[in-house]
Design a protein around this motif. Structure first.
Motif, PDB file in Angstrom:
ATOM      1  N   VAL A   8      25.249   7.377 126.590  1.00  0.00           N
ATOM      2  CA  VAL A   8      24.810   7.403 125.340  1.00  0.00           C
ATOM      3  C   VAL A   8      23.181   7.691 125.578  1.00  0.00           C
ATOM      4  CG1 VAL A   8      24.348   6.200 123.100  1.00  0.00           C
ATOM      5  CG2 VAL A   8      26.295   6.243 123.701  1.00  0.00           C
ATOM      6  N   SER A   9      22.356   7.315 126.020  1.00  0.00           N
ATOM      7  CA  SER A   9      21.008   7.560 126.549  1.00  0.00           C
ATOM      8  C   SER A   9      21.116   8.835 126.410  1.00  0.00           C
ATOM      9  CB  SER A   9      20.464   6.605 127.848  1.00  0.00           C
ATOM     10  OG  SER A   9      20.440   5.203 127.451  1.00  0.00           O
ATOM     11  N   PHE A  10      21.611   9.869 127.509  1.00  0.00           N
ATOM     12  CA  PHE A  10      21.596  11.313 127.756  1.00  0.00           C
ATOM     13  C   PHE A  10      21.694  11.684 126.335  1.00  0.00           C
ATOM     14  CE2 PHE A  10      23.286  15.471 129.278  1.00  0.00           C
ATOM     15  CZ  PHE A  10      22.219  16.118 129.325  1.00  0.00           C
ATOM     16  N   GLU A  11      22.692  11.096 125.821  1.00  0.00           N
ATOM     17  CA  GLU A  11      22.932  11.990 124.488  1.00  0.00           C
ATOM     18  C   GLU A  11      21.236  11.930 123.474  1.00  0.00           C
ATOM     19  OE1 GLU A  11      24.996  14.840 123.563  1.00  0.00           O
ATOM     20  OE2 GLU A  11      26.480  14.035 125.156  1.00  0.00           O
ATOM     21  N   TRP A  12      21.556  10.690 123.300  1.00  0.00           N
ATOM     22  CA  TRP A  12      20.007  10.589 122.907  1.00  0.00           C
ATOM     23  C   TRP A  12      18.728  11.155 122.890  1.00  0.00           C
ATOM     24  CZ3 TRP A  12      20.251   4.848 121.837  1.00  0.00           C
ATOM     25  CH2 TRP A  12      21.333   4.648 120.461  1.00  0.00           C
ATOM     26  N   LEU A  13      18.721  11.458 124.062  1.00  0.00           N
ATOM     27  CA  LEU A  13      17.566  12.215 125.134  1.00  0.00           C
ATOM     28  C   LEU A  13      17.690  14.070 125.073  1.00  0.00           C
ATOM     29  CD1 LEU A  13      14.587  12.177 126.950  1.00  0.00           C
ATOM     30  CD2 LEU A  13      16.258  12.788 128.835  1.00  0.00           C
ATOM     31  N   TRP A  14      18.734  13.894 124.803  1.00  0.00           N
ATOM     32  CA  TRP A  14      19.319  15.906 125.071  1.00  0.00           C
ATOM     33  C   TRP A  14      18.917  15.987 123.224  1.00  0.00           C
ATOM     34  CZ3 TRP A  14      19.662  20.148 127.758  1.00  0.00           C
ATOM     35  CH2 TRP A  14      20.064  21.107 127.117  1.00  0.00           C
ATOM     36  N   SER A  15      18.858  15.060 122.217  1.00  0.00           N
ATOM     37  CA  SER A  15      19.054  15.562 120.584  1.00  0.00           C
ATOM     38  C   SER A  15      17.581  15.211 121.095  1.00  0.00           C
ATOM     39  CB  SER A  15      19.708  14.749 120.223  1.00  0.00           C
ATOM     40  OG  SER A  15      19.785  14.617 118.787  1.00  0.00           O
ATOM     41  N   TYR A  16      16.776  14.222 121.394  1.00  0.00           N
ATOM     42  CA  TYR A  16      15.038  13.889 121.169  1.00  0.00           C
ATOM     43  C   TYR A  16      14.043  15.718 121.623  1.00  0.00           C
ATOM     44  CZ  TYR A  16      10.801  12.333 120.778  1.00  0.00           C
ATOM     45  OH  TYR A  16       9.246  11.442 120.613  1.00  0.00           O
ATOM     46  N   LEU A  17      14.635  15.868 123.178  1.00  0.00           N
ATOM     47  CA  LEU A  17      14.492  16.948 123.026  1.00  0.00           C
ATOM     48  C   LEU A  17      14.201  18.178 122.389  1.00  0.00           C
ATOM     49  CD1 LEU A  17      14.053  16.377 126.888  1.00  0.00           C
ATOM     50  CD2 LEU A  17      12.176  15.999 124.885  1.00  0.00           C
ATOM     51  N   THR A  18      15.641  18.702 121.983  1.00  0.00           N
ATOM     52  CA  THR A  18      16.314  19.867 121.861  1.00  0.00           C
ATOM     53  C   THR A  18      17.047  20.058 120.566  1.00  0.00           C
ATOM     54  OG1 THR A  18      18.751  19.514 122.304  1.00  0.00           O
ATOM     55  CG2 THR A  18      16.999  20.383 124.312  1.00  0.00           C
ATOM     56  N   PHE A  19      16.377  18.604 119.393  1.00  0.00           N
ATOM     57  CA  PHE A  19      16.972  18.829 118.544  1.00  0.00           C
ATOM     58  C   PHE A  19      18.214  19.145 117.962  1.00  0.00           C
ATOM     59  CE2 PHE A  19      12.316  19.695 118.041  1.00  0.00           C
ATOM     60  CZ  PHE A  19      11.980  18.027 117.244  1.00  0.00           C
ATOM     61  N   GLN A  20      19.133  19.388 119.245  1.00  0.00           N
ATOM     62  CA  GLN A  20      20.397  19.555 118.967  1.00  0.00           C
ATOM     63  C   GLN A  20      21.744  18.675 118.586  1.00  0.00           C
ATOM     64  OE1 GLN A  20      21.978  22.210 122.526  1.00  0.00           O
ATOM     65  NE2 GLN A  20      19.862  23.702 121.248  1.00  0.00           N
ATOM     66  N   ARG A  21      23.134  18.956 118.300  1.00  0.00           N
ATOM     67  CA  ARG A  21      23.712  17.298 118.583  1.00  0.00           C
ATOM     68  C   ARG A  21      25.322  18.406 118.727  1.00  0.00           C
ATOM     69  NH1 ARG A  21      22.578  13.279 114.069  1.00  0.00           N
ATOM     70  NH2 ARG A  21      20.913  12.925 114.064  1.00  0.00           N
ATOM     71  N   GLY A  22      25.211  17.923 119.955  1.00  0.00           N
ATOM     72  CA  GLY A  22      26.258  17.943 120.378  1.00  0.00           C
ATOM     73  C   GLY A  22      27.819  17.562 120.261  1.00  0.00           C
ATOM     74  N   ALA A  23      28.307  17.050 118.885  1.00  0.00           N
ATOM     75  CA  ALA A  23      29.424  16.313 118.666  1.00  0.00           C
ATOM     76  C   ALA A  23      29.789  17.525 117.014  1.00  0.00           C
ATOM     77  CB  ALA A  23      29.387  15.251 118.762  1.00  0.00           C
TER      78      ALA A  23
END
Length: 453
Positions: free
Chosen positions: A390-405
């Motif tokens: 979850v920490s990685f998903e939030w960091l990735w979303s914060y940096l890239t504005f993307q949603r992976g699900a």
């Protein structure tokens, strides 16, 4: 000593864990095989997280606790005189102590016919259904040539201004305005209209008024249209009605209220208007020896006469208390003092880089509040793997504005409240059993809804 726990939510799990070193045999019964971290369920509904990020098999949780037996089954009756829980046609579980941790479900205030077009958010199935509706609305808006229909498809209504409603509305804006730009050719996802309807005078009514005002300003700054003091009078496939005003919408999400599971009726216990069981100072059910209840299912006080809120920390504290009480009984030790709830604060996030936090006299807002909200939720997740993912998903979303699900899976939405894509064959939806069934006396069979709060 035989302890039966109905419900694998926060209260049920904490009670079973508290009995780890007690000389007892614990049977934990739930109709699902997983424990769900409901505070982050809205992020599954808005494609920020996957279901597996916030749910864990109950058997895995207790794989090292040898005195716990996990049973995936649906309770069909409780005989308090014989002290037996029945499940299915043949299963029966005798008990010396019974803990009811069956939680709550959506309350439509007598308008249950709205459920197919305005789903609530309590289970993984609810979240993936809402995610499907949201994502399909954008896909269908992309291909329609009808401008009025496009506006309806890109209008989303959230009913209820509590933490769930506020967090959902903020996450919908994030999805539309940050995750989807440049991915469509005929529509601009950022033009999506999100409307939050609250019958009361302010959003986040359980928070201090100054934090409610901060939340309102944050929502409006993001572009959410907030309607306070507005009661929904009708929900239909094409939108909602609020008195004389009609809001055309493709997707409606219900976050306006909950009602306790019918467990209180199964044992003919005293209940309040919301179906919550009235419990004693030790969370026992009066007149039902050996029966306890915790979480959203009960109407309890904090030791000072103030009602205990229906949230995850409260359910965990109640479950832990009952577990310790039963452990003391099994060891022949004095019972702990009456249950006293300790309120650690209220938190709600409002999209990217904004949250409101109340910790007694400490108030946090904006980016600082958002970081605190994230750290607190990471801390309460079950298991190291989930915290990392979850920490990685939030960091990735914060940096890239993307949603992976952002996967559209499953069948047609239950309410069928969006027009089919041209050329698509529409398969009638068989839906799910939404009702909890009629109320029954304690020696009669009763359908069980075993998601604990």
């Amino acid at each position: 000593m035989r302890v039966v726990i109905l419900g694998g939510g926060f209260g049920g799990l904490e009670a079973a864990r508290a009995l780890a070193r007690a000389p007892v045999e614990v049977t934990l019964i739930d109709r699902q095989n997983h424990h769900l971290f409901q505070p982050l369920l809205y992020q599954v509904a808005t494609a920020a997280l996957s279901p597996g990020d916030i749910a864990w098999p109950v058997r895995t949780v207790f794989r090292r606790q040898r005195n716990v037996t996990v049973v995936m089954a649906e309770a069909t009756g409780i005989d308090t005189a014989a002290r037996v829980v029945r499940a299915g046609d043949t299963l029966s579980f005798p008990y010396d102590a019974l803990l009811l941790a069956t939680g709550a479900t959506h309350s439509y205030f007598g308008r249950d016919e709205w459920a197919p077009v305005a789903p609530g958010l309590k289970t993984i199935e609810d979240a993936t259904d809402i995610r499907r509706r949201l994502l399909l609305a954008f896909e269908r808006a992309e291909v329609t040539n009808d401008e009025a229909e496009r506006r309806r498809l890109l209008t989303f209504v959230v009913v209820g201004g509590g933490p769930t409603g506020v967090e959902l509305a903020g996450a919908m804006v994030e999805l539309a305005r940050h995750a989807m730009p440049r991915e469509f050719r005929r529509i601009d996802p950022a033009m999506a209209r999100i409307v939050l309807v609250e019958a009361g005078p302010r959003v986040l009514p359980t928070f201090p008024e100054d934090l409610s005002a901060v939340a309102l300003r944050s929502l409006e700054r993001m572009g959410v249209q907030v309607r306070t003091g507005t009661r929904v009078t009708h929900c239909g496939p094409d939108g909602v009605e609020c008195g004389d005003e009609r809001i055309g919408a493709s997707t409606i999400v219900w976050a306006a209220g909950v009602v306790a599971s019918p467990a209180g009726a199964w044992i003919d216990a005293e209940r309040d208007r919301q179906g919550r069981i009235t419990v004693g100072a030790d969370l026992s059910v009066p007149g039902r020896p050996g029966v306890f209840a915790v979480g959203d299912l009960v109407a309890a006080t904090d030791g000072h006469g103030r009602p205990v809120p229906g949230n995850a920390p409260a359910a965990k504290q109640m479950g832990r208390y009952v577990g310790r009480l039963l452990a003391a009984r099994a060891k022949g030790r004095p019972a702990p003092p009456p249950f006293a709830y300790r309120h650690h604060g209220d938190l709600a996030t409002i999209g990217r880089r904004s949250a409101v936090v109340e910790l007694g006299s400490i108030r946090l807002t904006g980016l600082i509040g958002w970081w605190f909200w994230g750290i607190a939720h990471i801390y309460y997740l079950v298991g190291f793997r989930s915290r990392v993912v979850v920490s990685f998903e939030w960091l990735w979303s914060y940096l890239t504005f993307q949603r992976g699900a952002r996967l559209i899976t499953g069948r047609e939405p239950r309410g069928g409240n969006a027009v089919p894509v041209p050329g698509q064959v529409r398969v009638p939806d068989q839906g799910r059993a939404l009702g909890e069934g009629a109320q029954h006396k304690h020696q009669q069979p009763a359908p069980a809804a075993l998601r604990a709060g």
